[in-house]
Write a protein that holds these residues in place. Structure first.
Motif, mmCIF file in Angstrom:
data_model
loop_
_atom_site.group_PDB
_atom_site.id
_atom_site.type_symbol
_atom_site.label_atom_id
_atom_site.label_comp_id
_atom_site.label_asym_id
_atom_site.label_seq_id
_atom_site.Cartn_x
_atom_site.Cartn_y
_atom_site.Cartn_z
ATOM 1 N N GLN A 173 0.838 -1.195 0.000
ATOM 2 C CA GLN A 173 0.000 0.000 0.000
ATOM 3 C C GLN A 173 0.873 1.245 0.000
ATOM 4 O OE1 GLN A 173 -2.842 -0.174 3.184
ATOM 5 N NE2 GLN A 173 -3.398 -2.306 2.747
ATOM 6 N N LEU A 174 0.630 2.112 -0.985
ATOM 7 C CA LEU A 174 1.437 3.330 -1.115
ATOM 8 C C LEU A 174 1.285 4.235 0.088
ATOM 9 C CD1 LEU A 174 3.283 4.953 -3.021
ATOM 10 C CD2 LEU A 174 1.242 6.014 -3.978
ATOM 11 N N GLU A 175 0.059 4.247 0.676
ATOM 12 C CA GLU A 175 -0.181 5.143 1.810
ATOM 13 C C GLU A 175 0.412 4.612 3.110
ATOM 14 O OE1 GLU A 175 -3.925 2.612 1.265
ATOM 15 O OE2 GLU A 175 -2.392 3.605 0.036
ATOM 16 N N ASN A 176 0.839 3.345 3.125
ATOM 17 C CA ASN A 176 1.410 2.759 4.349
ATOM 18 C C ASN A 176 2.754 2.088 4.047
ATOM 19 O OD1 ASN A 176 -0.824 3.353 6.117
ATOM 20 N ND2 ASN A 176 -1.966 1.744 5.071
ATOM 21 N N ILE A 177 3.676 2.873 3.545
ATOM 22 C CA ILE A 177 4.980 2.311 3.183
ATOM 23 C C ILE A 177 5.708 1.839 4.438
ATOM 24 C CG2 ILE A 177 7.252 2.840 2.233
ATOM 25 C CD1 ILE A 177 5.911 4.661 0.280
ATOM 26 N N VAL A 178 6.142 0.580 4.386
ATOM 27 C CA VAL A 178 6.813 -0.032 5.538
ATOM 28 C C VAL A 178 8.262 -0.342 5.155
ATOM 29 C CG1 VAL A 178 6.846 -1.987 7.119
ATOM 30 C CG2 VAL A 178 4.661 -1.030 6.361
ATOM 31 N N SER A 179 9.190 0.080 5.976
ATOM 32 C CA SER A 179 10.606 -0.235 5.755
ATOM 33 C C SER A 179 11.160 -0.878 7.030
ATOM 34 C CB SER A 179 11.397 1.039 5.416
ATOM 35 O OG SER A 179 12.764 0.738 5.238
ATOM 36 N N ILE A 180 11.521 -2.157 6.910
ATOM 37 C CA ILE A 180 12.019 -2.916 8.060
ATOM 38 C C ILE A 180 13.521 -3.133 7.883
ATOM 39 C CG2 ILE A 180 11.803 -5.063 9.370
ATOM 40 C CD1 ILE A 180 8.978 -5.341 8.142
ATOM 41 N N PRO A 181 14.336 -2.831 8.868
ATOM 42 C CA PRO A 181 15.784 -3.048 8.754
ATOM 43 C C PRO A 181 16.101 -4.522 8.514
ATOM 44 C CG PRO A 181 15.277 -1.682 10.650
ATOM 45 C CD PRO A 181 13.975 -2.208 10.157
ATOM 46 N N GLY A 182 17.188 -4.778 7.703
ATOM 47 C CA GLY A 182 17.581 -6.145 7.403
ATOM 48 C C GLY A 182 18.356 -6.770 8.544
ATOM 49 N N THR A 183 18.778 -8.014 8.328
ATOM 50 C CA THR A 183 19.514 -8.744 9.379
ATOM 51 C C THR A 183 20.891 -8.125 9.625
ATOM 52 O OG1 THR A 183 20.259 -10.287 7.660
ATOM 53 C CG2 THR A 183 18.338 -10.919 8.951
ATOM 54 N N ALA A 184 21.423 -7.365 8.646
ATOM 55 C CA ALA A 184 22.705 -6.664 8.827
ATOM 56 C C ALA A 184 22.462 -5.177 9.011
ATOM 57 C CB ALA A 184 23.621 -6.927 7.640
ATOM 58 N N LYS A 185 21.287 -4.829 9.521
ATOM 59 C CA LYS A 185 20.889 -3.441 9.776
ATOM 60 C C LYS A 185 20.766 -2.623 8.472
ATOM 61 C CE LYS A 185 21.092 -4.396 14.145
ATOM 62 N NZ LYS A 185 19.845 -4.653 14.896
ATOM 63 N N GLU A 186 20.514 -3.331 7.356
ATOM 64 C CA GLU A 186 20.328 -2.593 6.097
ATOM 65 C C GLU A 186 19.018 -1.805 6.166
ATOM 66 O OE1 GLU A 186 21.610 -6.780 4.540
ATOM 67 O OE2 GLU A 186 20.536 -5.963 6.277
ATOM 68 N N GLU A 187 19.068 -0.598 5.633
ATOM 69 C CA GLU A 187 17.872 0.248 5.583
ATOM 70 C C GLU A 187 17.328 0.273 4.158
ATOM 71 O OE1 GLU A 187 18.916 4.044 7.088
ATOM 72 O OE2 GLU A 187 19.280 3.347 9.137
ATOM 73 N N GLY A 188 16.045 0.622 4.040
ATOM 74 C CA GLY A 188 15.414 0.706 2.719
ATOM 75 C C GLY A 188 14.288 1.724 2.726
ATOM 76 N N SER A 189 13.689 1.890 1.571
ATOM 77 C CA SER A 189 12.603 2.880 1.437
ATOM 78 C C SER A 189 11.221 2.237 1.393
ATOM 79 C CB SER A 189 12.804 3.689 0.156
ATOM 80 O OG SER A 189 12.694 2.851 -0.975
ATOM 81 N N GLY A 190 11.169 0.935 1.132
ATOM 82 C CA GLY A 190 9.866 0.273 0.971
ATOM 83 C C GLY A 190 9.269 0.474 -0.405
ATOM 84 N N LEU A 191 9.987 1.212 -1.273
ATOM 85 C CA LEU A 191 9.465 1.505 -2.613
ATOM 86 C C LEU A 191 9.560 0.298 -3.544
ATOM 87 C CD1 LEU A 191 8.402 3.599 -4.626
ATOM 88 C CD2 LEU A 191 10.773 4.266 -5.072
ATOM 89 N N GLY A 192 10.538 -0.599 -3.285
ATOM 90 C CA GLY A 192 10.753 -1.731 -4.183
ATOM 91 C C GLY A 192 9.518 -2.584 -4.378
ATOM 92 N N LEU A 193 8.795 -2.915 -3.306
ATOM 93 C CA LEU A 193 7.598 -3.754 -3.413
ATOM 94 C C LEU A 193 6.473 -3.035 -4.149
ATOM 95 C CD1 LEU A 193 7.421 -5.599 0.036
ATOM 96 C CD2 LEU A 193 7.779 -6.618 -2.219
ATOM 97 N N ILE A 194 6.339 -1.719 -3.918
ATOM 98 C CA ILE A 194 5.333 -0.935 -4.653
ATOM 99 C C ILE A 194 5.619 -1.005 -6.149
ATOM 100 C CG2 ILE A 194 4.342 1.366 -4.984
ATOM 101 C CD1 ILE A 194 3.648 0.129 -2.302
ATOM 102 N N LEU A 195 6.893 -0.872 -6.502
ATOM 103 C CA LEU A 195 7.294 -0.948 -7.901
ATOM 104 C C LEU A 195 7.011 -2.336 -8.470
ATOM 105 C CD1 LEU A 195 8.709 0.784 -10.060
ATOM 106 C CD2 LEU A 195 10.867 -0.250 -9.352
ATOM 107 N N CYS A 196 7.315 -3.388 -7.694
ATOM 108 C CA CYS A 196 7.028 -4.760 -8.136
ATOM 109 C C CYS A 196 5.547 -4.956 -8.419
ATOM 110 C CB CYS A 196 7.488 -5.761 -7.074
ATOM 111 S SG CYS A 196 9.287 -5.884 -6.906
#
Length: 462
Positions: A390-413
């Motif tokens: 959901q574009l209005e509820n973008i979720v970004s969860i840190p990875g196992t190595a503390k990697e950060e993200g924007s959550g945009l990848g899944l929206i794009l998929c």
């Protein structure tokens, strides 16, 4: 092609006008028929009335002659002449009625009867007249009189039959006009209700689109505020590391300097991934990305996506296993499919533990290929899964190595898969891992035909 509401409204109005014109034409024809029938009835009534008058004065003339024959009084002869003159005037009037040529035959019979009465008057006045001659003339007069009366009855009967026929036609026209008017009114009501329904439906659709656009604009504003925050973090970190390297280049040990450069490279890589996703997504939103679907070998597309993120997998000691069927060909845009698989495998690596596996499998069901990317990572709760796409509820969860993200990848998929007439589904259990399954059409003629129809319908609706 789907008609616009205005075109439907125009068609409805034209249909209503045609029905009304047909009704008016039928009413006009009916009025002309009624006018002709009334006029004919009036003339018939006038003709019969004049015939009755003529016969009335003919009977007077015959009575006058019988009176003179019995009494020999001159008064009867003078009355005969007076009634005969009136009779001739009536015949003149009857001849000038615009009715039918048959009326002339009736008038000729009357003229012949008057002539016989004149001859009878002459014989009565003549003293040498023989009774046999007078009797012959009387019989001749009776025959003519009978012919006149029979002819009058024939005219009346014939004209009454014709009048009844016309009345029957008028009644039939009235019946048709009545039901045509009723049908035209009902159809006008139905068309009016349909037009009103279309207008209200069109208004509701416009209102719904306005609400959707407002909601979309609101969501995008929120999205861009999150993206701006996500951009500032890696850019700030990259800038900070660059300053540290610049300030400590001659004073820090070579080992520490190498660590800082590696950290800088990782930060630059994250920033590059985010910028790439942003550029692709923005092009998609501006409708600048066209779908060029063609035959694609699924296993080769997966290998191509893996090669783009293999370095990232090695840094976490994660093994990517491609178990897709070599015989499956799909009907998709190759670049979009590679982008989707790359993003999904990247996420699987991001949330996987050291020395684990990411497995990619495929099966065919109902003209679609089902591609699953499965990891044994940290997983997530059902609430988080529901918010991921959901574009209005973008979720970004840190990875196992503390990697950060924007959550945009899944929206794009999600957008790329839907543009290729597919679906995406996420199943996850916290602590046990995640499975993401996408479906894309298989390459066969039947599927291609259905996909093209779906794409055409999507384009028309847009």
């Amino acid at each position: 092609m789907k008609k616009k509401p205005f075109e439907k409204l125009t068609i409805g109005l034209v249909a209503t006008m045609i029905i009304l014109l047909i009704s008016l034409a039928l009413s006009f024809t009916l009025s002309v028929r009624l006018k002709d029938s009334i006029k004919h009835a009036e003339i018939l009534n006038e003709v019969i009335h004049e015939m009755d008058k003529v016969l009335y004065y003919l009977s007077f003339c015959e009575s006058n002659l019988r009176g003179y024959l019995l009494t020999r009084e001159e008064q009867f002869l003078s009355e005969y002449e007076g009634n005969k003159n009136i009779l001739r005037n009536k015949l003149y009037s009857l001849n000038h009625v615009q009715y039918d040529k048959e009326i002339n035959h009736f008038c000729n019979l009357l003229e012949e009867r008057v002539k016989i009465m004149d001859e009878k008057a002459f014989l009565i006045q003549n003293a040498s007249t023989k009774p046999a001659e007078l009797k012959t003339l009387v019989n001749k007069g009776r025959v003519v009189t009978d012919s006149i009366i029979n002819y009058k009855n024939y005219v009346e009967s014939n004209e009454m039959q014709l009048l009844n026929q016309r009345n029957s036609e008028v009644t039939q026209y009235l019946f048709y006009a009545k039901y045509m008017s009723l049908i035209s009114v009902l159809i006008s009501i139905v068309i009016g209700a349909f037009i009103l329904f279309l207008s209200r439906k069109h208004l509701k659709e416009k209102q719904k689109k306005v609400v959707e656009l407002e909601e979309l604009d609101k969501n995008k504003n929120k999205f861009f505020s999150l993206i701006s925050h996500d951009l500032r973090s890696p850019v700030g970190r990259l800038l900070h590391l660059s300053k540290m390297i610049s300030n400590s280049y001659y004073s820090v040990e070579q080992k520490d300097l190498g660590q800082m450069i590696n950290m800088n490279l990782v930060a630059a890589g994250k920033l590059m991934t985010l910028v790439d996703n942003l550029l692709v997504w923005s092009k998609s939103q501006m409708q600048r990305i066209e779908v060029n679907a063609d035959e694609v070998k699924l296993s080769e597309a997966v290998d191509q996506a893996i090669s783009l993120i293999d370095d990232y997998a090695r840094t976490k000691n994660v093994t990517i296993i491609n178990r897709t069927d070599n015989n499956i060909n799909v009907h998709v845009d190759l670049n979009m499919l590679v982008t989707v698989i790359r993003n999904l495998v990247h996420n699987a690596i991001k949330y996987s533990k050291q020395y684990s596996e990411v497995v990619i499998t495929s099966v065919c069901k109902l003209n679609y290929a089902h591609i699953t990317i499965r990891d044994n990572g940290i997983g997530m709760s059902p609430d988080k899964v529901g918010q991921l796409l959901q574009l209005e509820n973008i979720v970004s969860i840190p990875g196992t190595a503390k990697e950060e993200g924007s959550g945009l990848g899944l929206i794009l998929c999600k957008e790329f898969i839907e543009k290729n007439n597919g679906t995406i589904k996420i199943d996850s259990q916290k602590g046990k891992g995640t499975s993401v399954t996408i479906t894309v059409p298989l390459f066969n003629y039947e599927t291609i035909h259905k996909v093209e129809e779906a794409s055409l319908a999507y384009t028309i609706n847009q």
